[in-house]
Design a protein around this motif. Structure first.
Motif, PDB file in Angstrom:
ATOM      1  N   ALA B 162       0.843  -1.202   0.000  1.00  0.00           N
ATOM      2  CA  ALA B 162       0.000   0.000   0.000  1.00  0.00           C
ATOM      3  C   ALA B 162       0.871   1.242   0.000  1.00  0.00           C
ATOM      4  O   ALA B 162       1.086   1.853   1.022  1.00  0.00           O
ATOM      5  CB  ALA B 162      -0.889   0.011   1.235  1.00  0.00           C
ATOM      6  N   THR B 190      -7.625   5.311   0.447  1.00  0.00           N
ATOM      7  CA  THR B 190      -8.725   5.686   1.325  1.00  0.00           C
ATOM      8  C   THR B 190      -9.700   6.541   0.522  1.00  0.00           C
ATOM      9  O   THR B 190      -9.295   7.443  -0.183  1.00  0.00           O
ATOM     10  CB  THR B 190      -8.184   6.533   2.491  1.00  0.00           C
ATOM     11  N   GLY B 191     -10.967   6.228   0.635  1.00  0.00           N
ATOM     12  CA  GLY B 191     -11.947   7.065  -0.046  1.00  0.00           C
ATOM     13  C   GLY B 191     -12.386   6.559  -1.396  1.00  0.00           C
ATOM     14  O   GLY B 191     -13.387   7.022  -1.936  1.00  0.00           O
ATOM     15  N   SER B 193     -13.778   3.855  -2.081  1.00  0.00           N
ATOM     16  CA  SER B 193     -15.074   3.176  -1.986  1.00  0.00           C
ATOM     17  C   SER B 193     -16.232   4.131  -2.207  1.00  0.00           C
ATOM     18  O   SER B 193     -17.299   3.716  -2.623  1.00  0.00           O
ATOM     19  CB  SER B 193     -15.206   2.474  -0.642  1.00  0.00           C
ATOM     20  N   LEU B 194     -16.022   5.414  -1.945  1.00  0.00           N
ATOM     21  CA  LEU B 194     -17.132   6.356  -2.101  1.00  0.00           C
ATOM     22  C   LEU B 194     -17.062   7.135  -3.411  1.00  0.00           C
ATOM     23  O   LEU B 194     -17.875   8.024  -3.655  1.00  0.00           O
ATOM     24  CB  LEU B 194     -17.193   7.301  -0.903  1.00  0.00           C
ATOM     25  N   GLY B 206      -2.028   8.264  -4.068  1.00  0.00           N
ATOM     26  CA  GLY B 206      -3.133   7.673  -3.316  1.00  0.00           C
ATOM     27  C   GLY B 206      -2.899   7.909  -1.851  1.00  0.00           C
ATOM     28  O   GLY B 206      -1.766   8.139  -1.429  1.00  0.00           O
ATOM     29  N   PHE B 207      -3.958   7.861  -1.049  1.00  0.00           N
ATOM     30  CA  PHE B 207      -3.820   8.021   0.389  1.00  0.00           C
ATOM     31  C   PHE B 207      -3.935   6.667   1.046  1.00  0.00           C
ATOM     32  O   PHE B 207      -4.958   5.996   0.926  1.00  0.00           O
ATOM     33  CB  PHE B 207      -4.878   8.975   0.930  1.00  0.00           C
ATOM     34  N   ALA B 208      -2.885   6.249   1.709  1.00  0.00           N
ATOM     35  CA  ALA B 208      -2.867   4.982   2.439  1.00  0.00           C
ATOM     36  C   ALA B 208      -3.240   3.810   1.552  1.00  0.00           C
ATOM     37  O   ALA B 208      -3.742   2.803   2.007  1.00  0.00           O
ATOM     38  CB  ALA B 208      -3.796   5.042   3.655  1.00  0.00           C
ATOM     39  N   GLY B 209      -3.004   3.944   0.269  1.00  0.00           N
ATOM     40  CA  GLY B 209      -3.310   2.847  -0.643  1.00  0.00           C
ATOM     41  C   GLY B 209      -3.281   3.348  -2.077  1.00  0.00           C
ATOM     42  O   GLY B 209      -3.080   4.538  -2.323  1.00  0.00           O
ATOM     43  N   PHE B 271     -20.020  -0.213   7.027  1.00  0.00           N
ATOM     44  CA  PHE B 271     -18.804   0.534   7.342  1.00  0.00           C
ATOM     45  C   PHE B 271     -18.554   1.726   6.427  1.00  0.00           C
ATOM     46  O   PHE B 271     -17.682   2.534   6.688  1.00  0.00           O
ATOM     47  CB  PHE B 271     -17.599  -0.408   7.350  1.00  0.00           C
ATOM     48  N   ARG B 272     -19.291   1.807   5.330  1.00  0.00           N
ATOM     49  CA  ARG B 272     -19.129   2.958   4.445  1.00  0.00           C
ATOM     50  C   ARG B 272     -20.433   3.726   4.276  1.00  0.00           C
ATOM     51  O   ARG B 272     -20.518   4.627   3.469  1.00  0.00           O
ATOM     52  CB  ARG B 272     -18.615   2.503   3.070  1.00  0.00           C
ATOM     53  N   THR B 307     -15.410  -3.221  15.677  1.00  0.00           N
ATOM     54  CA  THR B 307     -16.288  -2.226  16.303  1.00  0.00           C
ATOM     55  C   THR B 307     -17.035  -2.825  17.487  1.00  0.00           C
ATOM     56  O   THR B 307     -17.159  -2.199  18.523  1.00  0.00           O
ATOM     57  CB  THR B 307     -17.304  -1.657  15.301  1.00  0.00           C
ATOM     58  N   ASP B 309     -17.725  -6.026  20.375  1.00  0.00           N
ATOM     59  CA  ASP B 309     -16.856  -6.851  21.193  1.00  0.00           C
ATOM     60  C   ASP B 309     -16.753  -8.261  20.603  1.00  0.00           C
ATOM     61  O   ASP B 309     -17.765  -8.865  20.234  1.00  0.00           O
ATOM     62  CB  ASP B 309     -17.423  -6.928  22.610  1.00  0.00           C
ATOM     63  N   THR B 419       2.372   2.356   8.630  1.00  0.00           N
ATOM     64  CA  THR B 419       2.168   1.381   7.571  1.00  0.00           C
ATOM     65  C   THR B 419       3.429   0.531   7.559  1.00  0.00           C
ATOM     66  O   THR B 419       4.527   1.039   7.770  1.00  0.00           O
ATOM     67  CB  THR B 419       1.952   2.045   6.194  1.00  0.00           C
ATOM     68  N   ILE B 488     -22.894  -2.896  15.315  1.00  0.00           N
ATOM     69  CA  ILE B 488     -23.500  -1.772  16.059  1.00  0.00           C
ATOM     70  C   ILE B 488     -24.062  -0.653  15.157  1.00  0.00           C
ATOM     71  O   ILE B 488     -24.925   0.086  15.557  1.00  0.00           O
ATOM     72  CB  ILE B 488     -22.547  -1.154  17.112  1.00  0.00           C
TER      73      ILE B 488
END
Lengths: 247, 521
Positions: B162, B190-191, B193-194, B206-209, B271-272, B307, B309, B419, B488
């Motif tokens: 990454a 990051t991002g 997915s949207l 890319g950011f973190a990937g 999650f998104r 997220t 337990d 990373t 949750i």
């Protein structure tokens, strides 16, 4: 008498013993080991012991070094943000809000920008909390809206207005290219533009890589770093928004 | 692997599967009666459209947006597009048609009668070409696996790169393969997915990937083909068919011979905050593509445990695995393609945490004996104490080998710190090698005591899963998601990102890709 100067402690007071590990982009041979020791000397490790060296792939070597560091730590010159509010229990916090604010304390939280890591904000806000401490949702007198991940700054400002937020909590984990600082500045600028000084919610950011001393520079009221618990945040909120203001 | 080490009651297991089917069926029916902008774009990509405009917006997006504005998507995009293609004299070139449409010189209509028949025929022929490429890639993979061989050990070792820059990723991926990785995953920026479009070309920012693009897929697959040859084992490539463009990314993966894709039925929703209907419609199409392409999917149950337990929510993982299995089978995926996920996320300070982990992992193993299973390392309780983290990863690896997990994502002691550095990866692989070398066959000796802690715990989790599935069936899956049953998060069906890209089928909806993919089912 309290000490003002200390050195790292291995097994004897004042021995200065320190352990470091690093990789150099060279293959493992005698010269590489010499290079690692040279670096250790420049880092202040004197004498330094090379205890482990292992080549990785073609051109890299990993080293572990132990040694006595010659630097001294001067405790009277250390600068940190000390907690300047009392740490309260959830019962006390609820009581103070109920008696002195006489309405629910409204909190809006989010991860802004492209950051998708909700682990920080969830730890503070979700009822589940962290390390056995319940999150802010658990506090009866708090009204919490957790907007989750990848919230835009305009969405956050709009939600803060709608919820009449007393405090806005923003979590930032991703720090590549200083994204956390950039996002925070964008957020505080937007709030300054959208609301006059007296009407603005308390702006708080948290994340593992923030420098807690940068609050003023980033335009936030408070920065919370690694290891912050929900109770600390709740205590701070009550201190700033209720106790201090009702004085 | 000797089975039924947990002494599970086959009637309970069967009941759990039946409930998963009952819960999933209405969602499948909904998916079959809706389409999305991304499904339609995926179909047009199969038909051969490529490229992007000067702003980097793919022509396929411009085209589908135009169709939507003119006639809506209820009939599918291929009917109006291929009708226009026949009428416009662009010589069958979809990209050219998109350019003309963007310039305002093409208007779309829903063809009728013989025009509709002609448009269907034309579109089916074009889409069949794309599917033929996917079929060829699948054969090619089989051939290369035969030639270079499979990894010597199970679990397969899965490593992430990454950097954000595909040209940095390539040498890192090749180095990781040399160091022992059997599967390389290129984490997305990051991002992404949207983003409601798939970026074009080779990317270096890319950011973190690194962005998932068709060209990045091609470059990395070619590089790993070289590595496979060099190392004498076929190195698999993984990316993410998730987010708003899931069907398109699945399609591009099939077209470029990716081998595994992260593809969870509910991850995007939870999650998104992607709209549930959008997700389920996109999901079904992407899984049909994966089935056809011989791609192994990796589902995302590990995320619930980051997220919620990991002890209290253990049964939600089982429920989600059962749902993922149902949705996968319905879309045509076979058991060997189901990398159902779970993770080592129990608080290590909890007494007997390791035995609980063993019980949960073994439960997944025994419920899905023919699925490869994706075993995910600790993240939530990785605190920055790298020494403790390395120990935790060792125990994670031990559970992985003891319970016969198929795909092991290598845990990094610097999780939550940086990373991974080169040295972090090396230490992590050393950890895996030690555990597999020292205890790789221990599963042969390991039989939990009848009626003991591990068996009881597994039975308890399965029982809770059945109870929850019963509630979901009563309440409907969409309502359960809205109520925050998983991880949750509360996600109502009328909210979330991408809802405006969903259309209900009109009478006469046509999708040549679905027709081909479902033929013979």
């Amino acid at each position: 008498m309290t000490k003002t100067v200390v050195r790292p402690y291995g097994d004897t007071t004042g021995d200065g013993m320190t352990q470091v590990s690093f990789t150099l982009p060279i293959p493992h041979d005698k010269k590489a080991e010499g290079a690692a020791l040279q670096l250790a000397a420049k880092m202040g490790l004197d004498p330094a012991m090379l205890v482990h060296a292992k080549q990785m792939g073609d051109g890299f070597t990993f080293f572990v070094i132990y040694g006595s560091v010659r630097h001294l730590v001067e405790l009277d010159k250390v600068q940190v943000v000390e907690r300047d509010f009392p740490l309260l229990g959830s019962k006390e916090i609820n009581t103070i809000v109920k008696q002195k604010l006489r309405r629910k304390l409204s909190v809006v939280g989010a991860c802004i920008g492209t950051d998708a890591h909700t682990v920080g904000i969830d730890a503070i806000l979700n009822i589940k909390g962290i390390a056995g401490e319940k999150g802010l949702e658990y506090y009866r007198e708090f009204k919490v809206v957790n907007m989750g991940a990848q919230v835009t700054v305009p969405e956050l400002v709009a939600a803060a207005k709608q919820e009449k937020a007393d405090a806005v909590l923003v979590s930032q984990v991703v720090t590549q290219r200083d994204a956390h600082l950039y996002n925070t500045r964008e957020m505080t600028a937007a709030f300054r533009e959208a609301m006059p000084a007296g009407k603005r919610p308390l702006l708080i950011v948290g994340g593992p890589r923030f420098d807690e001393l940068m609050a003023g520079e980033l335009g936030v009221d408070r920065i919370f770093g690694r290891g912050t618990t929900p109770r600390e945040v709740a205590s701070y909120l009550v201190h700033s928004l209720v106790t201090q203001r009702s004085k | 692997m000797n089975l039924n080490r947990l002494n599970l009651d086959p009637a309970v297991v069967q009941r759990a599967r039946e409930l998963a089917r009952l819960a999933g069926q209405p969602v499948v029916d909904m998916a079959r009666s809706h389409t999305t902008v991304s499904v339609e774009r995926a179909v047009l990509r199969l038909a051969g459209i490529t490229g992007a405009d000067a702003d980097g917006i793919p022509w396929v997006n411009r085209l589908v947006d135009q169709v939507r504005d003119d006639v809506g998507l209820g009939h599918g995009a291929t009917l109006p597009v291929f009708h226009a293609l026949a009428e416009s004299g662009v010589d069958g070139d979809l990209t050219l048609l998109a350019q003309k449409a963007a310039a305002g010189s093409v208007k779309f209509h829903i063809p009728e009668g013989k025009h509709a028949t002609a448009a269907k025929k034309l579109s089916k022929r074009a889409v069949a070409q794309g599917i033929k490429t996917i079929d060829r890639n699948r054969l090619e993979r089989d051939k290369l696996i035969k030639k270079h061989g499979e990894p010597k050990q199970r679990p397969w070792i899965y490593l992430i790169v990454a950097t954000g820059d595909i040209y940095e990723d390539i040498p890192q991926a090749q180095a990781a393969a040399r160091a022992g990785a059997d599967v390389i995953a290129v984490i997305r920026s990051t991002g992404q997915s949207l983003l409601d479009y798939v970026p074009e070309g080779a990317t270096r920012e890319g950011f973190a990937g690194t962005y998932a693009t068709q060209e990045n897929f091609r470059l990395m697959r070619a590089a790993l083909d070289e590595s496979s040859k060099e190392l004498g084992r076929y190195i698999r490539l993984t990316n993410y068919a998730s987010g708003l463009c899931m069907p398109e990314i699945a399609t591009l993966a099939g077209l470029q011979r990716l081998d595994m894709m992260l593809n969870d039925s509910m991850y995007g929703i939870l999650f998104r905050d992607i709209n549930p209907i959008r997700t389920f419609v996109d999901q079904r199409f992407s899984r049909q593509i994966h089935a056809r392409a011989g791609i192994i999917i990796n589902t995302g149950e590990d995320n619930y445990l980051t997220t919620a337990d990991a002890v209290e929510a253990a049964h939600t993982v089982t429920v989600s695995q059962l749902l993922n299995e149902y949705f996968a089978h319905e879309a045509g995926l076979e058991d060997w393609q189901l990398g159902l996920g779970h993770a080592f996320e129990i608080n290590p300070d909890l007494p007997e945490s390791f035995r609980l982990e063993l019980a949960h992992a073994l439960l997944a193993r025994e419920l899905f004996p023919d699925a490869p299973l994706k075993w995910m390392p600790p993240t939530k309780h990785m605190t920055g104490d790298v020494f403790r983290g390395n120990l935790l990863d060792g125990f994670f690896n031990l559970v992985g080998t003891l319970t016969g997990q198929g795909i092991l994502l290598v845990g990094m002691m610097t999780e939550a710190v940086v990373t991974p550095w080169l040295s972090d990866r090396d230490i992590a692989l050393q950890n895996v090698r030690y555990v597999l070398g020292a205890a790789g066959g221990l599963h042969e000796d390991f039989v939990p005591a009848p009626g003991g802690f591990i068996q009881q715990r597994a039975h308890g989790v399965l029982g809770e899963a059945v109870t929850l599935l019963e509630e979901i069936v009563d309440d409907t899956l969409l309502n359960a998601i809205a109520d925050g049953t998983f991880g949750i998060m509360k996600r109502p069906a009328n909210r979330g990102k991408g809802l405006d890209g969903v259309a209900k089928h009109e009478d006469g909806y046509y999708n040549p890709a679905t027709e081909i993919l479902e033929a013979g089912k």
